[in-house]
Design a protein around this motif. Structure first.
Motif, PDB file in Angstrom:
ATOM      1  N   THR A 121      44.404  54.298  32.142  1.00 52.82           N
ATOM      2  CA  THR A 121      43.879  54.902  33.712  1.00 52.82           C
ATOM      3  C   THR A 121      43.261  54.587  33.812  1.00 52.82           C
ATOM      4  O   THR A 121      42.834  54.644  35.562  1.00 52.82           O
ATOM      5  N   LEU A 122      41.834  54.927  33.418  1.00 52.59           N
ATOM      6  CA  LEU A 122      40.344  54.802  33.606  1.00 52.59           C
ATOM      7  C   LEU A 122      40.345  53.329  34.122  1.00 52.59           C
ATOM      8  O   LEU A 122      39.948  52.711  35.264  1.00 52.59           O
ATOM      9  N   THR A 123      41.050  51.991  33.104  1.00 60.08           N
ATOM     10  CA  THR A 123      40.608  50.661  34.007  1.00 60.08           C
ATOM     11  C   THR A 123      42.041  50.339  35.311  1.00 60.08           C
ATOM     12  O   THR A 123      41.625  49.570  35.739  1.00 60.08           O
ATOM     13  N   VAL A 124      42.900  51.032  35.044  1.00 61.59           N
ATOM     14  CA  VAL A 124      44.060  50.829  36.070  1.00 61.59           C
ATOM     15  C   VAL A 124      42.752  51.292  37.399  1.00 61.59           C
ATOM     16  O   VAL A 124      42.921  50.369  38.898  1.00 61.59           O
ATOM     17  N   THR A 125      41.804  52.214  37.329  1.00 60.71           N
ATOM     18  CA  THR A 125      41.108  52.879  38.662  1.00 60.71           C
ATOM     19  C   THR A 125      40.303  51.196  39.488  1.00 60.71           C
ATOM     20  O   THR A 125      40.393  51.389  39.996  1.00 60.71           O
ATOM     21  N   LEU A 126      39.674  51.481  37.868  1.00 58.00           N
ATOM     22  CA  LEU A 126      38.405  50.454  38.228  1.00 58.00           C
ATOM     23  C   LEU A 126      39.300  48.611  38.431  1.00 58.00           C
ATOM     24  O   LEU A 126      38.724  48.356  39.624  1.00 58.00           O
TER      25      LEU A 126
ATOM     26  N   ALA B 217      30.148  48.842  35.810  1.00 59.89           N
ATOM     27  CA  ALA B 217      32.263  48.880  35.669  1.00 59.89           C
ATOM     28  C   ALA B 217      31.905  48.106  35.751  1.00 59.89           C
ATOM     29  O   ALA B 217      33.364  48.268  36.104  1.00 59.89           O
ATOM     30  N   THR B 218      31.496  46.863  36.002  1.00 60.55           N
ATOM     31  CA  THR B 218      32.415  45.333  35.867  1.00 60.55           C
ATOM     32  C   THR B 218      32.592  44.597  35.056  1.00 60.55           C
ATOM     33  O   THR B 218      33.783  43.799  34.877  1.00 60.55           O
ATOM     34  N   TYR B 219      32.259  44.798  34.051  1.00 65.73           N
ATOM     35  CA  TYR B 219      31.947  44.743  32.734  1.00 65.73           C
ATOM     36  C   TYR B 219      33.324  45.780  31.941  1.00 65.73           C
ATOM     37  O   TYR B 219      33.948  45.162  31.391  1.00 65.73           O
ATOM     38  N   ILE B 220      33.256  46.684  31.676  1.00 62.65           N
ATOM     39  CA  ILE B 220      34.054  47.905  30.822  1.00 62.65           C
ATOM     40  C   ILE B 220      35.672  47.584  30.978  1.00 62.65           C
ATOM     41  O   ILE B 220      36.223  47.869  29.911  1.00 62.65           O
ATOM     42  N   ILE B 225      40.358  47.233  27.749  1.00 62.91           N
ATOM     43  CA  ILE B 225      41.759  46.433  27.585  1.00 62.91           C
ATOM     44  C   ILE B 225      41.293  45.350  26.360  1.00 62.91           C
ATOM     45  O   ILE B 225      42.493  45.353  25.818  1.00 62.91           O
ATOM     46  N   THR B 226      40.794  44.740  26.729  1.00 66.07           N
ATOM     47  CA  THR B 226      40.225  43.672  25.145  1.00 66.07           C
ATOM     48  C   THR B 226      40.816  44.551  24.105  1.00 66.07           C
ATOM     49  O   THR B 226      41.203  44.001  22.772  1.00 66.07           O
ATOM     50  N   VAL B 227      39.378  45.617  24.382  1.00 68.46           N
ATOM     51  CA  VAL B 227      39.942  46.273  22.527  1.00 68.46           C
ATOM     52  C   VAL B 227      40.824  46.969  22.269  1.00 68.46           C
ATOM     53  O   VAL B 227      41.191  47.164  20.978  1.00 68.46           O
ATOM     54  N   ILE B 228      41.467  46.920  23.681  1.00 67.34           N
ATOM     55  CA  ILE B 228      41.913  47.895  23.406  1.00 67.34           C
ATOM     56  C   ILE B 228      43.933  47.518  23.001  1.00 67.34           C
ATOM     57  O   ILE B 228      44.856  47.770  22.314  1.00 67.34           O
ATOM     58  N   SER B 229      44.160  46.058  23.744  1.00 64.75           N
ATOM     59  CA  SER B 229      45.723  45.074  23.261  1.00 64.75           C
ATOM     60  C   SER B 229      45.427  45.190  22.137  1.00 64.75           C
ATOM     61  O   SER B 229      46.057  44.495  21.099  1.00 64.75           O
ATOM     62  N   GLY B 230      43.392  44.594  21.722  1.00 65.23           N
ATOM     63  CA  GLY B 230      43.153  44.302  19.985  1.00 65.23           C
ATOM     64  C   GLY B 230      43.695  44.902  18.873  1.00 65.23           C
ATOM     65  O   GLY B 230      44.190  44.077  18.183  1.00 65.23           O
ATOM     66  N   GLU B 262      42.595  39.476  37.762  1.00 68.36           N
ATOM     67  CA  GLU B 262      42.192  40.496  37.317  1.00 68.36           C
ATOM     68  C   GLU B 262      43.230  41.215  36.650  1.00 68.36           C
ATOM     69  O   GLU B 262      43.671  42.553  35.602  1.00 68.36           O
ATOM     70  N   VAL B 263      44.389  41.916  37.674  1.00 75.99           N
ATOM     71  CA  VAL B 263      45.295  42.120  38.235  1.00 75.99           C
ATOM     72  C   VAL B 263      46.436  41.597  36.641  1.00 75.99           C
ATOM     73  O   VAL B 263      47.508  42.579  36.286  1.00 75.99           O
ATOM     74  N   ALA B 264      46.328  40.337  36.807  1.00 73.35           N
ATOM     75  CA  ALA B 264      47.012  40.025  35.992  1.00 73.35           C
ATOM     76  C   ALA B 264      47.222  40.349  33.907  1.00 73.35           C
ATOM     77  O   ALA B 264      48.326  40.941  33.712  1.00 73.35           O
ATOM     78  N   LEU B 265      45.267  40.522  34.101  1.00 73.85           N
ATOM     79  CA  LEU B 265      45.066  40.964  32.702  1.00 73.85           C
ATOM     80  C   LEU B 265      45.763  42.458  32.715  1.00 73.85           C
ATOM     81  O   LEU B 265      45.979  42.094  31.431  1.00 73.85           O
ATOM     82  N   LEU B 266      45.516  42.489  34.242  1.00 72.71           N
ATOM     83  CA  LEU B 266      45.821  44.292  33.224  1.00 72.71           C
ATOM     84  C   LEU B 266      47.290  44.541  33.144  1.00 72.71           C
ATOM     85  O   LEU B 266      47.503  45.557  32.288  1.00 72.71           O
ATOM     86  N   VAL B 267      47.832  44.374  33.599  1.00 69.79           N
ATOM     87  CA  VAL B 267      49.799  44.296  33.356  1.00 69.79           C
ATOM     88  C   VAL B 267      49.467  43.833  32.427  1.00 69.79           C
ATOM     89  O   VAL B 267      50.692  44.415  31.105  1.00 69.79           O
TER      90      VAL B 267
END
Lengths: 348, 289
Positions: A121-126, B217-220, B225-230, B262-267
């Motif tokens: 959820t934090l990532t979505v926000t960012l 904030a621009t990196y995290i 998502i990389t770590v969680i997906s991994g 970035e959106v594609a990455l998140l989705v």
């Protein structure tokens, strides 16, 4: 986490105090303070929505500002396009809830664990933050409303329902905001006393046991998540009315953290605690903004670490526990004391 | 052909970049199941170390490759001793405390250096030519460093005594501690090493991105998502996550511009987690490191 379901009485008492404040404040306070208060009230609605989903639903949502900001943007876009605020408010609530429902489907039905959920959820926000910051060109628009990128957009003020010519004055917006806060608060208090609310708290306490009793925890979580996103959207609508514009900064890390801090400081498992903490910290951060020796981030970071390490329950449950301990007869046996502690939850 | 090579190079650089910023987070997460929300600020501190040291006359390579990991590693150990160790077993509280730490560090750096830094350092190494196209030599260097870093972590975990003990602690902390391993010491070292790797990454990226107190904030978002997906396997997880998400990000950025990348990455990550809630290495390559 403390907090069960102990009836509506404390909720109604606080709602009454709020109503008295709502009608009394404009006679006592100056207009400038009233306008500031409107913003604080909007943020209190946001805190309330997180208190509901985290404190009662046990869902660690680090991105409650995403629904708040989404609501604010949807309202602004809607109000510009429709030329009035009536439908825009509905659109804001719907957009936010629908987005929460879609996101919630993936995370709850994927059975993503709570820590992952917080991070997602934090990532979505960012991502919202960086996405909307990039929409500054004239080609980025919804209907006739430009999204405005970095600088944001001016939000049209609220008007009377279905009467697009009579805009509300700041003082009237204050009444609307306060009424919305009280209604949302009573709604949340009521919701937690329904069957649905009790099941949600049951799932928070022991998800496996709730599932063995036949409740589909995924559906309940999705439900409370969606409802809280709708409430956050109401906060967003009030916020962009209080401030007069909406910028991508609502989605930034600082604001996401701030929301968490209100609930931690106020206390998870209560509704009034986070609301009170929002007002307290709003005035603290405003006061800090006026000076330059102490950085806002620094102070909030220290507050957050302090509470997590030393007052993990938050202020409101600590106070109610303390009062409960004072009231308890001295000679009561230890066993009785333990039973009482179990029975007395704080629910306000 | 030249275009193909240039695009592939960018794709590989994107993947390496993702792996570089995520590795430190993955080490701490894989070993201790702690998600460090102050990860972005550790990167930021690495960047500041390089900028401050270079401005003070230190050789840029020394500043990037030695000073940045050293400084941030020491900060990591201090943080572990002062904050994290009280919260083991309380994952949510650890998250919150590291978030507090993140705000604290942003505030501290802003107070010391100001909200923006005028001094930037330009990337060393010149431009390399691929036919009609050109690419940055420094980006090539970063790809190389990422590979070396992965090899180094692999060697440490697989070949040294510390690595053996660390892997044991990762699998079963109670058993390791019953066998006489000081798990608290292992956790302290792990957190320090994770922080050091993060500091190195931050230092290496400082010439490319510049430094700001809020740059973390621009990196995290990407690193998380990389770590969680991994998933929880440190190296295989980070590599798999970076390749998949970095690849998707790169392809979408090439086709539609960086906004949708970035959106594609998140989705992609959210859909992935619906299918594999424990990440890629929760399903595949389970025995890997």
């Amino acid at each position: 986490m403390t907090g069960g379901n102990t009836g509506m009485r404390p909720v109604l008492i606080f709602a009454l105090i709020g109503t008295v404040f709502m009608f009394g404040a404009p006679y006592v306070l100056q207009l400038f303070t009233i306008i500031n208060l409107t913003t604080a009230i909007a943020l209190a609605v946001l805190a309330l929505s997180l208190a509901l989903v985290w404190g009662f639903g046990g869902i660690l949502c680090f991105g409650q500002v995403a629904f708040f900001g989404l609501g604010a943007y949807a309202y602004t876009m809607g109000a510009i396009n429709f030329g009035g605020s009536t439908w825009a408010i509905l659109v804001a609530i719907l957009v936010s809830s629908a987005f929460a429902a879609i996101l919630g489907y993936f995370v709850f039905f994927g059975r993503v664990s709570d820590v992952y959920l917080g991070v997602i959820t934090l990532t979505v926000t960012l991502i919202f933050f960086s996405l909307i910051r990039r929409t500054s060109g004239p080609e980025f628009k919804i209907g006739i409303a430009q999204i405005g990128g970095f600088n944001g957009v001016t939000s049209p003020p609220l008007n009377l329902p279905w009467d697009t010519s009579s805009f509300l004055f700041p003082e009237q917006v204050f009444y609307v905001a306060m009424a919305a806060l009280i209604l949302c608060y009573v709604f949340c208090g009521w919701l937690m006393n329904t069957h649905f609310g009790r099941v949600c708290v049951g799932i928070r306490e022991n998800e496996l046991r709730a599932e063995l009793l036949g409740y589909d925890s995924r559906l309940y979580k999705l439900g409370i998540f969606t409802i809280s996103a709708g409430i956050a959207a109401i906060g967003g609508v009030l916020f962009c009315n209080g401030v007069g514009r909406i910028t991508p900064d609502v989605f930034n890390l600082y604001n996401a953290a701030l929301t968490i801090i209100w609930v931690i400081v106020g206390g998870r498992g209560t509704l009034i605690g986070p609301i009170a903490a929002t007002f307290g910290l709003f005035y603290l951060t405003s006061a800090l903004g006026g000076q330059s020796t102490l950085n806002n981030n620094l102070v909030l970071g220290v507050i957050l670490i302090f509470f997590v390490l030393l007052v993990p329950k938050g202020v409101a449950p600590t106070i109610t526990d303390w009062v409960a301990r004072r009231r308890r007869p001295r000679k009561a046996s230890r066993r009785a004391r333990r039973t009482m502690r179990r029975d007395e939850g704080s629910n306000a | 052909m030249d275009l193909f090579v240039a695009v592939t190079f960018q794709l590989v650089y994107g993947i390496a970049n993702l792996a570089l910023i995520s590795l430190g987070l993955a080490i701490i997460f894989g070993m201790m199941r702690v998600i460090n929300l102050a990860h972005g600020e550790f990167l930021m501190l690495g960047g500041y170390t390089v900028v401050v040291a270079t401005n003070a006359g230190v050789n840029i390579w020394v500043a990037m490759l030695i000073l940045a990991p050293l400084v941030v590693g020491v900060i990591g150990v201090i943080v572990e001793r002062v904050i994290i160790r009280w919260l083991y077993g309380r994952m949510v509280d650890t998250l919150l405390a590291t978030w507090g730490l993140s705000l604290l560090l942003i505030g501290l750096v802003t107070s010391i250096f100001g909200a923006s830094t005028a001094t930037t350092i330009s990337p060393p190494l010149g431009i390399i030519r691929i036919g009609d196209y050109s690419a940055s030599g420094y980006e090539l260097f970063l790809i190389g460093v990422t590979l070396v870093l992965f090899l180094a972590v692999f060697a440490t975990l697989k070949l040294t005594k510390l690595g053996l003990v660390a892997r044991g602690t990762m699998q079963n902390p109670e058993m390791s501690s019953a066998l006489g391993v000081s798990t608290t010491k292992i956790y302290m070292i792990t957190f320090g090493l994770g922080a050091a790797v993060t500091g190195l990454a931050g230092g290496l990226l400082a010439p490319v991105t510049g430094v700001l107190p809020t740059i973390g904030a621009t990196y995290i978002a990407k690193a998380f998502i990389t770590v969680i997906s991994g998933g929880s396997a440190i190296l295989a997880g980070t590599a798999a996550g970076s390749i998949l998400l970095g690849g998707i990000n790169g392809i979408f950025s090439f086709l539609t511009g960086p906004t949708l990348g970035e959106v594609a990455l998140l989705v992609a990550a959210i859909i992935l987690l619906r299918l594999m809630p424990r990440g890629i290495t929760g399903r595949f390559f389970r025995k890997s490191l």
